[in-house]
Design a protein around this motif. Structure first.
Motif: not given
Length: 209
Positions: A132-153
């Motif tokens: 996941e890598f997007s700008h998310v609006f939870d309301t018309p006046s508030a938003s956040f950027g979310v990054v989700r990364l899966r790592a396998t070593a």
């Protein structure tokens, strides 16, 4: 016998229209989208790290919506965030997966040698998937950027590989403004946080042996 040309009112009107066309305003040129990246990164004069276990990075995989250059946003309050929407006048300089891979390499290189998978015989190999890598609006006046990364070593073996650890990193960073620029800044900061957490996690893994 001479013929005298006559001009009907309709012809005169057409001539006047054509004569006036030269004074019409030209249409605006198409606006080019703004191009964004993560910026210059952390500036340091320190030499590249030579200690620590070398790590080989595989290319970051990503689903098809994240393979393009569009800066995308989601509306949680409208459709549950299930429809990624592109900003019309904003583009990344390269795909999100490539941008994330570049920033991860910069961060990890401050702690240990980093090579690409297939270059040399690093005892630790890292497979990464950007989920996941997007700008998310939870309301018309508030938003956040979310990054989700899966790592396998994994530790490469003569035949196959040995799993050392697997983890999914998720970071949400509030956006200062409700536009593409605000989303880009939030996603940049979220990616930096993911990179720091990934570096710390690698340091805690068991030795490849």
């Amino acid at each position: 016998m001479k013929f005298i040309a006559t001009r009907t009112p309709g012809v005169l009107a057409l001539i006047a229209l054509l004569a006036g066309c030269s004074g019409l305003p030209l249409p605006d040129k198409p606006t080019r989208p703004l191009i964004y990246d993560f910026g210059p990164g952390v500036q340091t004069t320190a030499p590249a790290a030579t200690g620590g276990i070398p790590v080989a990075l595989s290319p970051v995989s990503a689903p098809s919506p994240l393979e393009g250059l569009a800066v995308t946003y989601r509306l949680l309050y409208s459709d549950g965030g299930q429809q990624p929407r592109p900003y019309a006048q904003a583009r990344w300089s390269m795909s999100p997966a490539q941008l994330v891979a570049q920033r991860l390499r910069e961060t990890l290189a401050a702690q240990r040698p980093v090579v690409s998978a297939g270059e040399g015989l690093a005892r630790l190999e890292l497979h990464l998937g950007l989920e996941e890598f997007s700008h998310v609006f939870d309301t018309p006046s508030a938003s956040f950027g979310v990054v989700r990364l899966r790592a396998t070593a994994v530790a490469p073996l003569v035949r196959g590989e040995r799993l050392l650890g697997q983890r999914t990193f998720t970071v949400r960073q509030p956006a200062a403004t409700l536009d593409a620029a605000g989303g880009v800044r939030a996603l940049t900061e979220a990616t930096d946080q993911v990179a720091r957490e990934l570096s710390q996690w690698l340091a805690q893994l068991p030795a490849p042996g």
